[in-house]
Each structure stands twice: as structure tokens, then as C-alpha cells.
Design an enzyme around this catalytic site. Structure first.
Site: not given
Ligand code: FAD
Length: 394
Positions: A139-142, A174, A257, A376-378
């Protein structure tokens, strides 16, 4: 009406009996009672690695019936079961504690998106390959600057006539180093507003210009990669959905997902907490721990409630009455429930549970990341508050 209901019930019980008998006869012992640790999972791919001979046999037998994707249409490699039959199959698989025959982002995420947005050609090419575990998908999202704010992706795809030339990088991919292809959000219309300039592209990772760098975690393992694209090519026919409207596909896929993360955790095959408590503390020891007994009872009630919620969600899905926000709620509740469960399990077993690879240790280490993966759950709380409940912004 009475007649129809009776016939329906009989058909269901026939299907259950036949399925039960088939599973008993065809699921080998080495594919049962396994923990969810990664080394017990089969992920398919161009270079498949089977955890054991029994799991290979189990996968092959299930794939031959289309039961890696029981509710997909037969013409796309599925089992053609209706939702009720699929639910019965899942219950029977759970009853004998059989491992999932095939773990796959293709099954959980890309497949449903292709079924909804794919062209007939894409469906006929990719869905049977997913069902047969031939391709391992990433998955190439983040991206470093686009996690919760996913629509800010900057990896760009330049229009070169019949193909796109892709440059940029993804993060937290992942198992990126083990995958054959990646479904990715790529900015193809740089001048459009951010949600309208993204295309959903399928990209072969086995080509010059794709590199993956493992990201080492605090535990020492490296499940993720940073994934780089330097002049990588994908044909225009690999756009899923409309060009520039990949955000619609991305959101739909995220719903699947989140649903998958939330519902699979509630159905976790790990040892029930009451059984674990009896095993660790003994019947007499447990009698002395009133607080612990109460916490376990509370957890069992919540797990039971969650199982019913998942069941209800399936029924509502079948009746096409599911709210668009059900996946957000399920993801939130399922991961938080699992988090509390893993904390309780660890407090029960103490350091003995820290043995690397043991089911409680694996679950304990995996529970916090599950609260982040898939958004994230937030962020789920924000979506539920703003869009489902229409609460005013602070
Ligand atoms: C086990 C696992 C597998 C994953 N696999 C993949 C994958 O295969 N492909 C892929 O593309 N991505 C993958 N991810 C990435 C995942 O989608 C991101 O980690 C997630 O969307 C959060 O983005 P970030 O890490 O950039 O955190 P950030 O967006 O930087 O957030 C950091 C913190 O700030 C909080 N936050 C951010 N914005 C807000 C808001 N507006 N209000 C309240 N709180 C906020 C978040 O909840 C978090 O606690 C994976 C992540 C995990 C943990």
C-alpha cells in the site's frame, strides 16, 4: 412466508453441515491452532514462502474452491458465496481454529476497490491473481508529509502519453521489500486542488527505479520500508477509477481497511482472557483477585458486544443499509478493545509473556500500532464527530 423461512433455515443448516465436514476433512493439523505471529502467515506473491507443508496444502485446497475470497464472484476467482454463507464459513473456520489460508492486502483492500472502480479488464486480470495469491501487494499511501493529512501526497506522476513517469517516495510501506506490486496515490494533476489532483495507480515494484529501505523499529525488526520511485513507469491503463479522482478510490479502500482491522481484532484467535487467567493463576489464585476478575469480566462483555456489532454490520452490509461511518467506528472500538485486552494479558503473565514471538507478546507489541494503521484513532474520532455526528468544531 413461513415456508420460505423454513426452506431458508434448512438451506443454511445444510451449508453449515457440508462446510463443517469439508473443513474437518481438508484442514490439516499444522494449519490449526496457530498464533497470529508473522512467521505463521502465508502472504502469497511471485516468490511464495510457505510457513509449513500443511499450510501450503491448506492454502491450495481453499484457493481451489475460491475460498480465499469466498464472497467474490466466481468469474473473478471467488467462491461465489452470499454474505450469509460467507459468515457461516468464517464461523466454521474459527470453530476449528484454522489459520487464514492467505493474508493479503489484495484481498482486504485492493480487491474491493477494483470490484467497485476497476474496468472489466482490470478485474479479469488482477482479481483472480489476488484470489490465487500470485501477487503480493503493498500500500503506497503515506508520505513523510502526508499521514493523517493524506490528501497532501506529493509523489508525482508525469504524463508521458501512454504512461506516467513517477518520482517521489512513500513511507511506512508494510513489507515493501517483499511485495511485487504497489497500489499508490500519485499526484498526476499538480495544478488541481489537492483532493482532485490524485490518481490511484497500480505499479510494478520489480523494475529499475523502485528501491525499498527497511525502517528498523525499536524492537529491532523492520516490518516497514521507505519506498522510493525514481523515473518509475506505469501504463495509463493502470489507473483505477477516473484520472485525478483517486481520492474517491482511496477513501473507499480505507473503509475496507478500517473494517478489516476493527473486525479481525475482535475475532482474534488468541487465548480467551478467562482461560488464560485460570491457566496462569489457577482457580484458587483467581478467586483472590477480585479486581482482576472484574476487569476480565468487563472485557469479555465488551468482546461479546463487539462480536455482535460485527455480526450486525455484516447483516446491514448485506441489506445495503450500512452507514458510511461504520468502518470508522469499528476500527476505533476494535483496536481499543484489543489494546485493553493485550494490557490485561500482559499484566496476567508478566515478564514470561515477553518471550519474543509468543502470542501475548506479539499481540501486546502490535496493539498500539493497530491504533495508528489505516488512519489513527484520533483521526477516526474527528471523522465520527464532524461528519457522522455533525458536532460543531471547537
Ligand atoms: C502497523 C502500521 C502499518 C502501516 N502500513 C502502512 C502501509 O502499508 N502503507 C502506508 O501507506 N502507510 C502505512 N502506515 C502508515 C499509517 O497510515 C500512518 O502512520 C497514519 O495514517 C498516521 O500518519 P503519520 O504516521 O504520518 O502520523 P501523523 O499524521 O504525523 O500524526 C501524528 C499524531 O498526531 C495525531 N494527529 C494528526 N492529525 C490530527 C488531527 N487533525 N487531530 C487529532 N490528532 C491528530 C495522530 O493521531 C498521531 O497521533 C502504517 C502504520 C502502521 C502503524
Amino acid at each position: 412466508m413461513m415456508m420460505a423461512t423454513t426452506v431458508e433455515a434448512e438451506t443454511k443448516s445444510d451449508f453449515r453441515a457440508e462446510t463443517r465436514a469439508w473443513l474437518e476433512a481438508n484442514c490439516p493439523p499444522g494449519a490449526r491452532d496457530l498464533s497470529q505471529a508473522p512467521e505463521n502467515s502465508f502472504w502469497g506473491g511471485r516468490h511464495p514462502v510457505y510457513p509449513s507443508a500443511d499450510q501450503k496444502l491448506w492454502f491450495e485446497r481453499m484457493a481451489a474452491r475460491g475460498w480465499t475470497v469466498p464472497d467474490w464472484p466466481v468469474e473473478y476467482g471467488g467462491g461465489g458465496l452470499d454474505k450469509t454463507q460467507s459468515a457461516i464459513l468464517a464461523q466454521e473456520v474459527k470453530r476449528i481454529k484454522a489459520a487464514s489460508p492467505l493474508q493479503s492486502l489484495g484481498i482486504w483492500m485492493l480487491g474491493p476497490a477494483l470490484l467497485k472502480f476497476g474496468t472489466e479488464e482490470q478485474k479479469r486480470k488482477y482479481l483472480p491473481e489476488i484470489a490465487q495469491g500470485k501477487i503480493r501487494w503493498a500500500q503506497g499511501y503515506s508520505e513523510p508529509g502526508a499521514g493523517s493529512d493524506l490528501a497532501s501526497v506529493q509523489t508525482r506522476g508525469e504524463d508521458k502519453g501512454d504512461h506516467f513517469l513517477i518520482n517521489g517516495s512513500k513511507i511506512w510501506t508494510s513489507s515493501g521489500d517483499k511485495c511485487d506490486m504497489i497500489f499508490a496515490l500519485i499526484r498526476t494533476e499538480p495544478d488541481a486542488p489537492k483532493h482532485l489532483g490524485i490518481s490511484f495507480l497500480l505499479i510494478d515494484m520489480d523494475q529499475p527505479g523502485v528501491t525499498t529501505h527497511p525502517i528498523k523499529l525499536i524492537s529491532g525488526s523492520a516490518h516497514f520500508t521507505a519506498t522510493f520511485f525514481d523515473d518509475v513507469i506505469t501504463a495509463k491503463e493502470n489507473i483505477v477509477g477516473t484520472r485525478g479522482r483517486g481520492w474517491d478510490v482511496a477513501k473507499y479502500l480505507l473503509g475496507h481497511e478500517r473494517q478489516m482491522i476493527g473486525s479481525s481484532l475482535s475475532n482474534s484467535t488468541v487465548e480467551p482472557l478467562d482461560a488464560m487467567a485460570r491457566r496462569v493463576l489457577g482457580e484458587e489464585g483467581l478467586k483472590r483477585e477480585a479486581g482482576l476478575r472484574q476487569a476480565i469480566a468487563q472485557h469479555l462483555i465488551e468482546t461479546w458486544t463487539m462480536d455482535i456489532a460485527v455480526e450486525r454490520m455484516r447483516d446491514m452490509g448485506q441489506a445495503r443499509q450500512m452507514s458510511a461511518f461504520t468502518p470508522n467506528v469499528l476500527k476505533l472500538l476494535g483496536t481499543e478493545l484489543n489494546y485493553r485486552r493485550s494490557e490485561l494479558a500482559m499484566s496476567l503473565g508478566g515478564v514470561d509473556h515477553l518471550v519474543e514471538g509468543s502470542p501475548p507478546a506479539y499481540n501486546w507489541l502490535q496493539a498500539p500500532p493497530n491504533c495508528i494503521a489505516g488512519g489513527s484513532n484520533e483521526v477516526q474520532l474527528n471523522i465520527i464527530a464532524k461528519r457522522a455526528l455533525e458536532l460543531p468544531e471547537a
